[in-house]
Design an enzyme around this catalytic site. Structure first.
Site, PDB file in Angstrom:
ATOM      1  N   HIS A  98       2.017  -0.942  -0.284  1.00  0.00           N
ATOM      2  CA  HIS A  98       1.945  -0.012   0.844  1.00  0.00           C
ATOM      3  C   HIS A  98       1.240  -0.647   2.025  1.00  0.00           C
ATOM      4  CE1 HIS A  98      -2.386   1.102   0.316  1.00  0.00           C
ATOM      5  NE2 HIS A  98      -2.152   0.878  -0.961  1.00  0.00           N
ATOM      6  N   ASP A 112       0.175   1.513   4.586  1.00  0.00           N
ATOM      7  CA  ASP A 112      -0.736   2.512   5.168  1.00  0.00           C
ATOM      8  C   ASP A 112      -2.144   2.275   4.648  1.00  0.00           C
ATOM      9  OD1 ASP A 112       0.210   3.438   2.602  1.00  0.00           O
ATOM     10  OD2 ASP A 112      -0.718   5.379   3.019  1.00  0.00           O
ATOM     11  N   ASP A 169      -6.987  -3.378   0.495  1.00  0.00           N
ATOM     12  CA  ASP A 169      -6.106  -2.291   0.016  1.00  0.00           C
ATOM     13  C   ASP A 169      -5.179  -1.851   1.133  1.00  0.00           C
ATOM     14  OD1 ASP A 169      -4.943  -0.237  -1.361  1.00  0.00           O
ATOM     15  OD2 ASP A 169      -6.684   1.072  -1.317  1.00  0.00           O
ATOM     16  N   GLU A 174       1.056   5.652   0.629  1.00  0.00           N
ATOM     17  CA  GLU A 174       0.518   5.638  -0.732  1.00  0.00           C
ATOM     18  C   GLU A 174      -0.812   6.369  -0.739  1.00  0.00           C
ATOM     19  OE1 GLU A 174      -1.686   4.520  -4.274  1.00  0.00           O
ATOM     20  OE2 GLU A 174      -2.272   4.078  -2.228  1.00  0.00           O
ATOM     21  N   GLU A 175      -1.545   6.269   0.371  1.00  0.00           N
ATOM     22  CA  GLU A 175      -2.896   6.831   0.416  1.00  0.00           C
ATOM     23  C   GLU A 175      -2.875   8.342   0.655  1.00  0.00           C
ATOM     24  OE1 GLU A 175      -5.246   5.104  -0.479  1.00  0.00           O
ATOM     25  OE2 GLU A 175      -5.034   3.021   0.128  1.00  0.00           O
ATOM     26  N   GLU A 186      -1.221  -3.854  -5.849  1.00  0.00           N
ATOM     27  CA  GLU A 186      -2.531  -3.219  -5.578  1.00  0.00           C
ATOM     28  C   GLU A 186      -3.656  -4.104  -6.114  1.00  0.00           C
ATOM     29  OE1 GLU A 186      -3.516  -0.445  -4.122  1.00  0.00           O
ATOM     30  OE2 GLU A 186      -1.771   0.878  -4.030  1.00  0.00           O
ATOM     31  N   HIS A 220     -11.485   0.862   0.601  1.00  0.00           N
ATOM     32  CA  HIS A 220     -11.859   2.113   1.255  1.00  0.00           C
ATOM     33  C   HIS A 220     -13.283   2.093   1.811  1.00  0.00           C
ATOM     34  CE1 HIS A 220      -8.555   4.644  -0.976  1.00  0.00           C
ATOM     35  NE2 HIS A 220      -8.141   3.427  -0.655  1.00  0.00           N
TER      36      HIS A 220
HETATM   37 ZN   LIG Z   1      -3.738   0.810  -2.337  1.00  0.00          ZN
END
Ligand SMILES: [Zn+2]
Length: 378
Positions: free
Chosen positions: A67, A69, A100, A133-134, A162, A351
């Site tokens: 992903h 995003d 990520d 995905e998030e 990931e 994150h």
């Molecule tokens: Zn991820």
């Protein structure tokens, strides 16, 4: 040679906070198209997704999923370098998505481009990249897989890129995931005076009795590839400001991370039956609303898992543990399409403020993906 670290930095400069595309898929699409990939934008309900295939439709195929995003950056002032700067300094690439997982997408896109350009395989390489995905993820990888199903596009195996390593490159790959389900629980009794409880039905007494029973014994002892399932009470609420009033209603939230002994239906049946038993004893109605994030799944160890493990070991010097730990990922959707494993970077800064990734790790991940492609098509 496609520079995966440079591509990571350029992707970070695309502000693609879910569900914004931010230019990330356009950037990737242009590079892939230039290398001879056939592209399809598979947007659904405003969520941007990109399908790219090099080679013939229907040929034996290797897939990558990831992903572009990212989660929001939070307080901009807390960042050493602006979160969408893609600042490179001291061997590190800084910014939201550095781990990520813009680096993972950059690594597999760069590996795929170099592989098909320098050593064209007898087969197909497919990249299924989502822009959600998030978030809820309903129109992300799921949309790509639905579209592939309708179009007769197939991946024979797939790596989700990931972050999979807790601290060191090579120490862990994921061959499955625990499932996750949340139960929103409502206990409804009869309001009354605390001094006259016989005229009331206290929902807190029934609810706490129910919850205490849920945590009194473990759900299981674990299985061959899975840890024991875990149940956590994540909230108990009633909002009653008065100490002398028995409230009418109380609520709770329970989250269960479960292994392959259970599924969403079996847990819902079990917790509902136990709620009905407490309701019958107490006269307080206890009802549950389940929200299933995903069932547990396992890609059985075999040739594909061995191939990835052997390449990771050869490239990093560490034999990765075959793990099913951690939260959910889009592998939970891909597993319905083809065998899937997850291998990517070290997830340490996921994150977080000051998310960053070592340049060398991105190059190393690209080398791993390239070798996996070479071995798969050898
Ligand atoms: Zn991820």
């Amino acid at each position: 040679m496609t520079d995966a670290a440079d591509l990571t930095a350029r992707l970070i400069r695309c502000p693609s906070v879910t569900p914004e595309e931010g230019g990330a898929l356009v950037l990737l699409g242009d590079m892939l198209a230039a290398a001879g990939f056939e592209l399809h934008r598979v947007d659904r309900n405003g969520t941007p997704n990109l399908f790219a295939r090099w080679g013939a439709k229907g040929a034996r195929s290797f897939g990558f999923n990831g992903h572009t995003d990212v989660v929001p950056p939070g307080d901009l002032g807390s960042w050493t370098h602006p979160p969408f700067s893609g600042h490179v300094e001291g061997g590190l690439i800084w910014g939201r998505g550095a781990t990520d997982m813009k680096s993972g997408v950059a690594a597999f896109a760069a590996a795929a481009i170099d592989f098909v350009t320098e050593t064209p395989p007898d087969g197909a390489v497919i990249l299924a990249i989502t822009g959600d995905e998030e978030g809820l993820g309903r129109d992300g990888t799921l949309a790509l897989l639905d579209w592939m199903e309708a179009e007769g596009e197939r991946m024979d195996v797939c790596i989700v890129g990931e972050p999979s390593n807790p601290e060191l490159m090579g120490e862990m790959m994921k061959i499955g995931r625990r499932g996750s389900i949340t139960f929103r629980i409502v206990a409804k009794g009869v309001q009354g005076h605390a001094a006259y409880p016989h005229r009331a039905k206290n929902p807190l007494h029934a609810l706490t009795r129910y919850l205490a029973a849920l945590i009194a014994a473990p759900l299981d002892e674990g299985t061959a590839h899975f840890d024991p399932s875990g149940l956590q009470i994540t909230s108990i609420d009633c909002g009653n400001p008065a100490s002398n009033v028995i409230p009418e209603r109380a609520t709770a939230v329970v989250n269960i991370r479960f292994n392959d002994l259970h599924d969403g239906d079996s847990l819902t049946r079990d917790l509902t039956a136990r709620a009905e038993a407490v309701s019958a004893e107490t006269g307080v109605g206890i009802t549950l609303t389940p929200e299933l994030s995903g069932d547990a799944f396992l890609t059985q160890p075999g040739p594909f898992v061995d191939l990835v493990r052997d390449v990771v070991a050869a490239e990093t010097g560490i034999v990765p543990v075959l793990s099913t730990s951690g939260g959910t990922s889009d592998a939970r959707f891909v597993k319905n399409h083809c065998p899937v494993v997850e291998f990517g970077l070290v997830g340490h800064f996921m994150h977080q403020v000051d998310e960053r990734v070592p340049v060398e790790q991105v190059h190393q991940l690209k080398r791993i993906y390239r070798r996996i492609l070479e071995r798969y098509f050898a």
